[in-house]
Write a protein that holds these residues in place. Sequence first.
Motif, PDB file in Angstrom:
ATOM      1  N   LEU A  54       0.818  -1.213   0.000  1.00  0.00           N
ATOM      2  CA  LEU A  54       0.000   0.000   0.000  1.00  0.00           C
ATOM      3  C   LEU A  54       0.855   1.267   0.000  1.00  0.00           C
ATOM      4  O   LEU A  54       0.529   2.237  -0.701  1.00  0.00           O
ATOM      5  CB  LEU A  54      -0.943  -0.010   1.204  1.00  0.00           C
ATOM      6  N   SER A  55       1.926   1.290   0.774  1.00  0.00           N
ATOM      7  CA  SER A  55       2.763   2.494   0.825  1.00  0.00           C
ATOM      8  C   SER A  55       3.363   2.810  -0.540  1.00  0.00           C
ATOM      9  O   SER A  55       3.456   3.981  -0.935  1.00  0.00           O
ATOM     10  CB  SER A  55       3.867   2.310   1.865  1.00  0.00           C
ATOM     11  N   LEU A  56       3.765   1.772  -1.285  1.00  0.00           N
ATOM     12  CA  LEU A  56       4.299   1.990  -2.632  1.00  0.00           C
ATOM     13  C   LEU A  56       3.224   2.507  -3.575  1.00  0.00           C
ATOM     14  O   LEU A  56       3.491   3.375  -4.422  1.00  0.00           O
ATOM     15  CB  LEU A  56       4.905   0.689  -3.168  1.00  0.00           C
ATOM     16  N   VAL A  60       2.983   5.851  -5.958  1.00  0.00           N
ATOM     17  CA  VAL A  60       2.613   5.799  -7.378  1.00  0.00           C
ATOM     18  C   VAL A  60       1.513   6.804  -7.683  1.00  0.00           C
ATOM     19  O   VAL A  60       1.542   7.504  -8.706  1.00  0.00           O
ATOM     20  CB  VAL A  60       2.175   4.371  -7.761  1.00  0.00           C
ATOM     21  N   VAL A  61       0.518   6.887  -6.813  1.00  0.00           N
ATOM     22  CA  VAL A  61      -0.584   7.835  -7.026  1.00  0.00           C
ATOM     23  C   VAL A  61      -0.066   9.271  -7.008  1.00  0.00           C
ATOM     24  O   VAL A  61      -0.476  10.106  -7.825  1.00  0.00           O
ATOM     25  CB  VAL A  61      -1.673   7.641  -5.948  1.00  0.00           C
ATOM     26  N   VAL A  62       0.850   9.581  -6.086  1.00  0.00           N
ATOM     27  CA  VAL A  62       1.417  10.922  -6.025  1.00  0.00           C
ATOM     28  C   VAL A  62       2.128  11.262  -7.332  1.00  0.00           C
ATOM     29  O   VAL A  62       1.921  12.333  -7.926  1.00  0.00           O
ATOM     30  CB  VAL A  62       2.393  11.044  -4.832  1.00  0.00           C
ATOM     31  N   LEU A  63       2.959  10.338  -7.822  1.00  0.00           N
ATOM     32  CA  LEU A  63       3.682  10.576  -9.072  1.00  0.00           C
ATOM     33  C   LEU A  63       2.720  10.664 -10.252  1.00  0.00           C
ATOM     34  O   LEU A  63       2.905  11.493 -11.159  1.00  0.00           O
ATOM     35  CB  LEU A  63       4.695   9.447  -9.300  1.00  0.00           C
ATOM     36  N   ASN A  64       1.694   9.817 -10.235  1.00  0.00           N
ATOM     37  CA  ASN A  64       0.704   9.822 -11.299  1.00  0.00           C
ATOM     38  C   ASN A  64       0.033  11.181 -11.414  1.00  0.00           C
ATOM     39  O   ASN A  64      -0.116  11.737 -12.511  1.00  0.00           O
ATOM     40  CB  ASN A  64      -0.323   8.716 -11.029  1.00  0.00           C
ATOM     41  N   HIS A  65      -0.366  11.734 -10.298  1.00  0.00           N
ATOM     42  CA  HIS A  65      -1.073  13.010 -10.300  1.00  0.00           C
ATOM     43  C   HIS A  65      -0.132  14.157 -10.670  1.00  0.00           C
ATOM     44  O   HIS A  65      -0.511  15.064 -11.420  1.00  0.00           O
ATOM     45  CB  HIS A  65      -1.682  13.260  -8.924  1.00  0.00           C
ATOM     46  N   ILE A  66       1.101  14.127 -10.182  1.00  0.00           N
ATOM     47  CA  ILE A  66       2.056  15.193 -10.489  1.00  0.00           C
ATOM     48  C   ILE A  66       2.384  15.220 -11.974  1.00  0.00           C
ATOM     49  O   ILE A  66       2.401  16.284 -12.612  1.00  0.00           O
ATOM     50  CB  ILE A  66       3.330  15.023  -9.641  1.00  0.00           C
ATOM     51  N   ASP A  67       2.632  14.031 -12.561  1.00  0.00           N
ATOM     52  CA  ASP A  67       3.000  13.980 -13.978  1.00  0.00           C
ATOM     53  C   ASP A  67       1.844  14.378 -14.888  1.00  0.00           C
ATOM     54  O   ASP A  67       2.072  14.774 -16.034  1.00  0.00           O
ATOM     55  CB  ASP A  67       3.472  12.569 -14.344  1.00  0.00           C
ATOM     56  N   MET A 161      -4.094  -0.906  -9.565  1.00  0.00           N
ATOM     57  CA  MET A 161      -3.795  -0.875  -8.133  1.00  0.00           C
ATOM     58  C   MET A 161      -5.015  -1.271  -7.313  1.00  0.00           C
ATOM     59  O   MET A 161      -4.901  -1.995  -6.313  1.00  0.00           O
ATOM     60  CB  MET A 161      -3.301   0.520  -7.737  1.00  0.00           C
ATOM     61  N   TRP A 162      -6.190  -0.791  -7.707  1.00  0.00           N
ATOM     62  CA  TRP A 162      -7.409  -1.167  -6.985  1.00  0.00           C
ATOM     63  C   TRP A 162      -7.632  -2.675  -7.043  1.00  0.00           C
ATOM     64  O   TRP A 162      -7.973  -3.307  -6.048  1.00  0.00           O
ATOM     65  CB  TRP A 162      -8.608  -0.430  -7.579  1.00  0.00           C
ATOM     66  N   TYR A 163      -7.453  -3.244  -8.227  1.00  0.00           N
ATOM     67  CA  TYR A 163      -7.651  -4.693  -8.366  1.00  0.00           C
ATOM     68  C   TYR A 163      -6.623  -5.459  -7.531  1.00  0.00           C
ATOM     69  O   TYR A 163      -6.958  -6.456  -6.870  1.00  0.00           O
ATOM     70  CB  TYR A 163      -7.536  -5.083  -9.834  1.00  0.00           C
ATOM     71  N   HIS A 164      -5.382  -4.999  -7.560  1.00  0.00           N
ATOM     72  CA  HIS A 164      -4.336  -5.710  -6.822  1.00  0.00           C
ATOM     73  C   HIS A 164      -4.591  -5.655  -5.320  1.00  0.00           C
ATOM     74  O   HIS A 164      -4.392  -6.648  -4.616  1.00  0.00           O
ATOM     75  CB  HIS A 164      -2.977  -5.098  -7.144  1.00  0.00           C
ATOM     76  N   LEU A 165      -5.047  -4.517  -4.827  1.00  0.00           N
ATOM     77  CA  LEU A 165      -5.352  -4.413  -3.402  1.00  0.00           C
ATOM     78  C   LEU A 165      -6.495  -5.337  -3.004  1.00  0.00           C
ATOM     79  O   LEU A 165      -6.538  -5.843  -1.874  1.00  0.00           O
ATOM     80  CB  LEU A 165      -5.709  -2.962  -3.048  1.00  0.00           C
ATOM     81  N   SER A 166      -7.431  -5.592  -3.912  1.00  0.00           N
ATOM     82  CA  SER A 166      -8.553  -6.483  -3.601  1.00  0.00           C
ATOM     83  C   SER A 166      -8.101  -7.921  -3.427  1.00  0.00           C
ATOM     84  O   SER A 166      -8.845  -8.735  -2.877  1.00  0.00           O
ATOM     85  CB  SER A 166      -9.616  -6.402  -4.697  1.00  0.00           C
ATOM     86  N   GLN A 167      -6.889  -8.254  -3.887  1.00  0.00           N
ATOM     87  CA  GLN A 167      -6.360  -9.593  -3.680  1.00  0.00           C
ATOM     88  C   GLN A 167      -5.696  -9.747  -2.305  1.00  0.00           C
ATOM     89  O   GLN A 167      -5.467 -10.861  -1.847  1.00  0.00           O
ATOM     90  CB  GLN A 167      -5.323  -9.931  -4.769  1.00  0.00           C
ATOM     91  N   PHE A 168      -5.400  -8.613  -1.666  1.00  0.00           N
ATOM     92  CA  PHE A 168      -4.720  -8.637  -0.375  1.00  0.00           C
ATOM     93  C   PHE A 168      -5.614  -8.242   0.790  1.00  0.00           C
ATOM     94  O   PHE A 168      -5.252  -8.491   1.938  1.00  0.00           O
ATOM     95  CB  PHE A 168      -3.506  -7.704  -0.399  1.00  0.00           C
ATOM     96  N   LYS A 176     -10.149   1.455   3.775  1.00  0.00           N
ATOM     97  CA  LYS A 176      -8.956   2.134   4.279  1.00  0.00           C
ATOM     98  C   LYS A 176      -7.863   2.236   3.215  1.00  0.00           C
ATOM     99  O   LYS A 176      -7.306   3.335   3.022  1.00  0.00           O
ATOM    100  CB  LYS A 176      -8.438   1.427   5.529  1.00  0.00           C
ATOM    101  N   PRO A 177      -7.522   1.161   2.495  1.00  0.00           N
ATOM    102  CA  PRO A 177      -6.529   1.310   1.413  1.00  0.00           C
ATOM    103  C   PRO A 177      -6.957   2.302   0.348  1.00  0.00           C
ATOM    104  O   PRO A 177      -6.137   3.096  -0.129  1.00  0.00           O
ATOM    105  CB  PRO A 177      -6.423  -0.115   0.850  1.00  0.00           C
ATOM    106  N   TYR A 178      -8.229   2.268  -0.054  1.00  0.00           N
ATOM    107  CA  TYR A 178      -8.703   3.224  -1.051  1.00  0.00           C
ATOM    108  C   TYR A 178      -8.600   4.657  -0.533  1.00  0.00           C
ATOM    109  O   TYR A 178      -8.320   5.588  -1.292  1.00  0.00           O
ATOM    110  CB  TYR A 178     -10.143   2.904  -1.444  1.00  0.00           C
ATOM    111  N   MET A 179      -8.832   4.826   0.763  1.00  0.00           N
ATOM    112  CA  MET A 179      -8.715   6.158   1.354  1.00  0.00           C
ATOM    113  C   MET A 179      -7.279   6.661   1.261  1.00  0.00           C
ATOM    114  O   MET A 179      -7.031   7.831   0.946  1.00  0.00           O
ATOM    115  CB  MET A 179      -9.171   6.126   2.803  1.00  0.00           C
TER     116      MET A 179
END
Length: 305
Positions: A54-56, A60-67, A161-168, A176-179
């Motif tokens: 989740l931390s990674l 990724v989301v931060v970089l995605n939004h900045i770029d 990322m959403w799909y991958h988190l649903s596996q964990f 909470k992860p989505y938040m």
Amino acid sequence: MALHASDARPGLRSDGSERNETSRSMISTASETAGLIKDNRLEAVYSKISRRVLSLFVVVVVLNHIDRTNLAYAAPSMNRDLGFGPQTYGLGSSLFFLTFCIFQIPSNLVMVRVGVRRWLSVLLVGWGVAASCFALIYNAPTFFTLRLVLGVFEAGALPAMWYHLSQFYPQERLTKPYMYLTVGILIAQIVGGPLAAGFLAMDGVRGLQGWQWLFMLEGIPSIVMGVVIGLTIPESPQSATWLTDSEKELLATDVSGLNIMGPSVLLRGMHQCNRLATILHLTQLSIATVPCCSDLNHMVVCTNS
């Protein structure tokens, strides 16, 4: 003797009921203790997942939004240097969302085939290279092309990322992860402005304009993060080397409701992710272009005067 025997039966029944109650109490206490131990072990497992996965994803989301949104900060000086008018900038800015919408479903289909880890790594490196190449823009066609390419690579990132988190995480823990992913967008909005101001202040360093430094230096971290994702993110809970066998079994039991999903359920979930991602990014477009439009209006006024 008969009377004595009959007098003894109630006492026997009383002793038996007391033993049964004691046994039930012991069983209940043992069950509560076992449940508490299981809950503590689960919390430890999810803490590991939050640190390792989740931390990674938040980064990724931060970089995605900045770029995606740094174009608004670079626009005033870039448009002045390249001679772009409001129409050219507006068209190039919106072209990103054309490919972003078109390639979301194809990107997700590829993700299911090749795996989240490899595909997300490819997406990160791809949009990092595209974002850095904005420093090489010299006319409108290169501007339009790079915006289209950036939309292609960013299209499948959030759904993956959403799909991958649903596996964990089980469904009741996904909020909470989505938040935290949403918090990543807020972090990008907070740090994006100061970073852009610092990079734009490098105007003239080594013969490059400030907006060129902005695109180049904000694109490189995405490339690095793509390599990190490809080397560290497990493809599934069972392939996570930082989980013990007992932790994997415990996690599989807790997430079993998602692991037995049929294809139709999976596709419906991916479709919902795509819809949410589209709405989110269209909202970000409207927010990100407001300051840039005001800057462009100011430039036009100054030019006319």
